[in-house]
Every structure is written in C-alpha cells, then in structure tokens.
Write an enzyme that holds these catalytic residues in place. Structure first.
Site, short mmCIF file in Angstrom:
data_model
loop_
_atom_site.label_atom_id
_atom_site.label_comp_id
_atom_site.label_asym_id
_atom_site.label_seq_id
_atom_site.Cartn_x
_atom_site.Cartn_y
_atom_site.Cartn_z
N GLY A 8 0.81 -1.21 0.00
CA GLY A 8 0.00 0.00 0.00
C GLY A 8 0.84 1.26 0.00
N MET A 9 2.00 1.22 0.69
CA MET A 9 2.81 2.42 0.80
C MET A 9 4.25 2.24 0.35
SD MET A 9 1.64 4.16 4.39
CE MET A 9 2.65 3.02 5.30
N ALA A 10 4.67 1.00 0.11
CA ALA A 10 6.08 0.77 -0.19
C ALA A 10 6.24 -0.30 -1.27
CB ALA A 10 6.82 0.36 1.08
N VAL A 14 9.00 -3.33 -2.69
CA VAL A 14 10.05 -4.20 -2.15
C VAL A 14 10.89 -4.73 -3.31
CG1 VAL A 14 10.56 -6.22 -0.75
CG2 VAL A 14 8.55 -4.84 -0.23
N LYS A 65 12.99 -2.43 1.27
CA LYS A 65 11.64 -1.88 1.26
C LYS A 65 11.75 -0.36 1.16
CE LYS A 65 7.27 -2.48 3.73
NZ LYS A 65 6.62 -3.15 4.90
N ASP A 110 -1.94 -6.76 12.81
CA ASP A 110 -2.28 -7.02 11.40
C ASP A 110 -1.75 -8.39 10.98
OD1 ASP A 110 -3.40 -6.51 8.94
OD2 ASP A 110 -1.67 -5.41 8.17
#
Length: 688
Positions: free
Chosen positions: A21-23, A25, A40, A134
């Site tokens: 969602g934000m990064a 890899v 990452k 999570d």
C-alpha cells in the site's frame, strides 16, 4: 527503481519482488557483506506524508527490538536523496496465502508445525509488549524449506500505547480483525490471538470464515456471527483441533487463551490419541451475581438526632408535672452553674494540651513514601522530599521488577518514622539470565534436562532427517551465545526422528479420498492420474507406483492411477485439450459501474450475455486481492467439486485442462466472492 541501481552506494537492485500500500520491495545485493537482502522503499507519492513516514519508521523500530528466528530481521534503516528505506532479511519463498493456495489440503501435522512457528514469533513480540495488530497470511513468509518468518510490523504498537486514532478508525485487515478492534477498542494480545485463530481456520479449510460484499458486512459477521465449524468443511479434522479455533476466536477476549504460548501448547497436543474423544468447546456463560439483583432494603432506624429529640420529649412529658409541683432553690442553681463552668474550663485545657502534644510530636515524624517500582534516583528524590535519607542499597535479581527499579525498602512503605531516618533499599538487578549455546546435533534428552534445570520451558517438534540420528537436535529457535531469561523464554527444538521408512499398503480399490487420508497419516505425497479399466469401477485405484509392500521414505512420492471405468468403443476415444480463459481482476477502488463482466458462454451456446449474478458493483472494499474458485466438468471431474482455488491481483490467464469423448460436453464456471463471473456450458472437443 531500475535493475542495476545502487542504493546509497551499497545495495545493488536485482529485481522487483512486490508492492504494498505504501512501499515497494526489491531484491538487492549487499555489496559490502556479499549477501542478498530485501529493500523496502517508501513509494514516491508517500514520501511527503508524515503518517506514512511515521508508520515506516515504526516498523523498523518494532522489528529491531525483537530477536526471534521466525521474525524477519532488519539490517539497516536509512534515508538517501529523500528516499526512506529498510534493508531486511531476504526470504526465498512465498507468503502463507500463496502457500495455502498451492499446497491445500495441508496435512494436519504440517498445520500444527506452521502454527507453532508463527506462535513462537508472536509470543516473542508479546514478551516485548508489542501487539502486531495485522496478522494475516500475506504478512507471513514461508521459505523453500517450510520455515516461517513474520514481517510487517508497520501498524504494531506497544501494549501500553494509547493513541487518539485507536477509537476512531479500524486498523488492520478486515478478514482477520478481532471484534474489539472492529468496535474501535484498544488491541491487546488477545486481539492477535483472534487473528491466529482465523489463520488456523484458513490453513484447515483453505478459505477465510467470513466473506461479504463490503468490508462493513464482513466486520459485522466478525462481531456477531459464530465462526463456522471447520469440521463441517472436513469431518476428519479432530475435535481437539477445532476447539483451538473456537477458543481463539471467541467474541469476548476474556474467553480466549490468556497468551499465545497457551494456544501453541493446546494445538501441539490436538492430534494426540488421548484427546480423540474430546467434547466440542463451548463458550462459558457469564452469569450475573444473584446477590447483585435488586433487593428490598429494611426500613432505616431513627437517626441519633431524631432519637435524642424523641427521648427529650418523653422526659419533658414525664417531668412536666414535677416542674409544676416543685420549684428549685436559687442557691442550688448557682452551685450547679459554677460546677458546669469549672468542668468546661478543665475540658478546654485538656483539649488544648492534647492538640499541642500532637503538633509537637507530628513535627518530628514523617511517613516512608511509596517507592516500589520507581528508579533509584526517583526513590532518592521521594525520600528526601519526605525528610528521609537513603541508607544501604543492595541489589537482587527479580522476574517481576524491571532492572534498576526498587523492589522493597526498610522500613517499609507508609510506615511512620522519625525524620532523617535512613531507609535501606533493595534494587532489582533484572531477571536472571542464562547464556545458551548451539545444541544442533546434540542429544535432545540431555540438552532438555540441562536447560530445564536452569528454569527454561522446552518445546519439541519432530522431523525426519537423513543427516542426524533419531533423538538428535536438527534446529533451535534461538541464537547461540545469547543471554535469555529462563522464566520468560520457551526454547523450541526440532528433533530428528531419523529416516522413517514407510511400507506401502495396497491402495487398489480405494477411492481418491481414502488415498489422501492414508497419505496424510503416513506423511507421503500422492499424485493422481486416470486410466480406463475393466477391473475397477470408476473412481477406484487401478494401480500404484511404488507397489504394495515396497518401502519408501517419509515425505516420498507415490503415483496413483484411478479408474475412468471401462473403455466402450473407438468412437468414444478420450481426447485431452486445454481451454484458455482470462480471469478479469476487480479493483474495489475503481468505478463500480465498470465491473460487470461478460460471460464466456451460456446454456444455449448462443452469443454471450451478462449473468444475472455477475454484477460486481458492491465488491469487498479495501481488498487488493480477488479470491477465485474454478469449477470444471469433464470426463474425470465433477462440477460440484472445486477444481482450483486461486488468489489474483491482476488480470490472470489460466489454462483449463479438459478430457472429453466425442459425444461428451464439458462445462466450467469461475466464481468470485460467491458470484459467477465467467461460464461456458458447451465445451467440446472442437472448443480447443
């Protein structure tokens, strides 16, 4: 980031591994240490987002606190040219979600093994007061040897952390989120235990317990509906194993396991014969105390003032006639008045004298303040503020009081003492730590006895090995040379059972389900093919390789041929061919009106039309994955049984294998979130 780019002069990018969602890899080569690592990198559109940067930094801080072989290690955290990045341990494998899709059904013993490794990592986080929040198969990696690693502590938090957003938003993946998190309450260790229960459910059934058209509908099911029975899906699952799922996923956190170690211990014995007749777990009822029910209180007595007034009235009435009949003399009245004045004066002097003594006495005494649990410097300040001095300080190990904090004092807390009294302190030197070594290759029983004498809890898992003799240690879940606290650490060993030899039984005449059951029990891997046979009815085993009474090693393969029934005539010759189908990916964030998809065919074989149930206008929101079920009907496959289950994140092309005679008609349908999105009921030999 392109292949060959060298990040910060050290990490050379080899390939792209995936995106979140934000990064993003990447696989990279550490040019200094000559090893492969995972990098990452915070995505460009989030680099100016303070929330995203904070979460990115938090993941690094949380993971670096943890030292467990089942948690992905963080090697480096840095920022270069405005790019924030983490350098992590590279795991050559796949995530648990894909592993389940590729290997389902998974033998129960392997399910226990996978969950024990996950629990080991989560327990380590909980020991450091870190709640993951999570936990889901996508955050659990499986290497080529089946070794488990947990990652993504981006939204984890300390168990004592109190955040404003905690009650205002749902944080975590909705399919695995606990009811209390859905309600906006603070996540606890029991919240992670709930997620572990859902993961165990998915390992046993190949799917999550609740699905729905929207995230809200799934959340409501988690909050209000009972977890479906895994034994309804597969009756062979032992009741003791289902009980672990039920207890871990109760709606009330108080009814779940007290900690992750309890869950692991319960699951570890769930396949034991001693628990074969265990009753189904029932959530305990929470009764109210009958003594707390509404009661009629007794009528209250008269107050002291009312009683005194009542008594005075009675006395006045009883002496009234005497007052009328008898008049006191003036001299007697003067004596009584004088006596009263003298008594009052003496009493007043006594009160003043007692008050003076108390004030004088109090001015020379003080009370020892409460200092247990404070640091030595904080305790010193409190004692000085109370006009006391620090006396002798000695140190003592403690499992309950943190290092360099006060265990006790002498005189004890709240005791009244003279001012300037010296107060002796006992300060914690922290829990007793023991240095552990490398026990691989050693005799398990001897190592276990030695470590138990030091106070460690020991857990054992068995695995076959052609390298080590039976009873020798294959793996350990802790680093050699580290210092560990016996009361806080459970040491897990993988112990060799040697090379277990399996003498194959005769499978001839068995059904496919019976073969699978036998293979799971003996921990061997069957493969299936189909042949015509006049000797065996359709669906029964015709032959096997290796044959009956031959010996193979545990984990070995056995080929099994199932009967198609007798071959009738040449005109009914069976033909094999593939049908190419592209499964469209549905993005929940895109325009809902564009999600209706055409079917590949219809019952009449005419032009394709939209199915009544193919509308995807209300797909599950917030999910980046589509769970797809494929049903296939041909000469060997039944349309009522799932042919294949898969998870897609983009438009995906699959080849569906058909085997049909000239007169047979095949079918297939593809279902997503309970709705048929592709279908063809007229597949023939001419469809290729």
């Amino acid at each position: 980031m392109n292949k060959g780019y060298v990040l910060n002069g050290r990490y050379e990018i080899i390939d792209r591994l995936g995106e979140g969602g934000m990064a993003d890899v990447y696989l990279a080569e550490d040019l200094i240490l000559k090893r492969k690592v995972a990098v990452k990198l915070l995505r460009l559109d989030f680099r100016d987002n303070p929330q995203a940067k904070k979460r990115f930094q938090h993941e690094a801080m949380a993971a670096t606190q943890l030292d467990n072989p089942h948690i992905v290690g963080i090697f480096d955290v840095d920022e270069v040219e405005g790019m924030q990045y983490l350098v992590m341990e590279y795991i050559d494998g796949e995530d648990l979600k894909k592993y389940i899709n590729d290997h389902f059904p998974i033998p129960y013993a392997e399910v226990v093994n996978i969950m024990e490794q996950i629990c080991s990592a989560v327990s380590e986080a909980h020991r450091h007061n870190i709640i993951h929040r999570d936990l889901k198969p996508q955050n659990i990696l499986v290497n080529k040897n089946g070794y488990i690693k947990i990652t993504d502590f981006g939204i984890s938090r300390a168990g004592t952390e109190d955040t404003m957003t905690q009650t205002r938003s749902i944080i975590g993946s909705i399919h695995y989120l606990s009811p209390e998190q859905i309600k906006g309450q603070m996540a606890t260790q029991q919240s992670d235990i709930y997620s572990l229960g859902i993961i165990l459910y998915e390992l046993l059934t190949g799917k999550v317990p609740f699905t729905g058209d929207t995230a809200v509908s799934i959340a409501i099911k988690h909050s209000q509906q009972a977890i479906p029975s895994v034994r309804d899906f597969d009756p062979r699952i032992p009741q003791a194993m289902e009980n672990v799922v039920l207890k871990a996923t109760t709606k009330d956190p108080k009814d779940r396991y007290a900690n992750v170690d309890q869950l692991a211990d319960d699951l570890n014995t769930s396949l034991d014969r001693s628990r074969a007749n265990e009753p189904r777990f029932v959530i305990p009822e929470h009764h109210t105390d009958p003594n707390e029910e509404t009661r009629v209180m007794p009528f209250p007595p008269l107050s002291d003032a009312a009683a005194a007034k009542n008594d005075t009235n009675k006395r006045d009435e009883s002496v009234g006639t005497i007052k009328k009949d008898k008049t006191p003399k003036k001299a007697t009245n003067k004596k009584k008045k004088r006596r009263r004045i003298i008594i009052a004066s003496v009493l007043a002097l006594l009160v003043l004298l007692i008050t003076f003594i108390m004030v004088v006495t109090a001015s020379g005494r003080t009370r020892v303040p409460v200092i247990t649990g404070t640091t030595e410097s904080e305790a010193t300040q409190k004692l000085q503020s109370a006009s006391l001095q620090v006396g002798k300080v000695r140190y003592h190990s403690s499992d309950k009081i943190d290092r360099n904090r006060i265990i006790s004092s002498s005189p004890t807390e709240n005791t009244k003492v003279k001012k300037n009294t010296k107060v002796a302190l006992v300060v914690s030197s922290g829990p007793r730590k023991v240095r552990v070594g490398n026990y691989v290759g050693q005799n398990y029983n001897l190592v276990k006895q030695r470590l138990q004498q030091e106070g460690f809890k020991i857990r054992k898992r068995n695995a076959p090995s052609g390298t080590f003799k039976a009873g020798r240690i294959l793996q350990q879940d802790f680093r050699s040379g580290s210092k560990l606290t016996p009361t806080k650490h459970t040491l897990t060993f993988v112990v060799s059972t040697g090379v277990k030899q399996i003498t194959l039984k005769d499978l001839t005449g068995m059904t496919k389900a019976q073969v699978v059951n036998y293979a799971n029990k003996e921990e061997i891997n069957p493969t299936f093919d189909y042949v015509y046979s006049n000797d065996q009815p359709k669906g029964k085993v015709v032959r096997q390789s290796p044959g009956a009474n031959e010996i193979i090693q545990q984990g070995g393969n056995v080929a099994v041929w199932l009967s198609r029934g007798p071959k009738s005539s040449q005109k009914d010759a069976l033909k094999s061919f593939n049908v190419r189908v592209t499964i469209p990916y549905f993005d929940a964030k895109s325009d809902a009106t564009s999600s209706s998809e055409p079917l590949a065919g219809n019952d009449s074989g005419t032009a394709p039309t939209n199915s009544d149930d193919s509308s995807e206008a209300t797909q599950t929101s917030g999910s980046s994955e589509n769970v797809v079920f494929i049903y296939l009907k041909d000469h060997d496959h039944d349309f009522d049984t799932i042919y294949k289950q898969m998870v897609i994140t983009k438009d995906t092309t699959v080849m569906l294998p058909f085997k049909l005679t000239k007169n047979e008609v095949g079918r297939y349908k593809i279902v997503r979130d309970g709705k048929t999105i592709l279908r063809d009921n007229n597949v023939t030999q001419d469809s290729q």
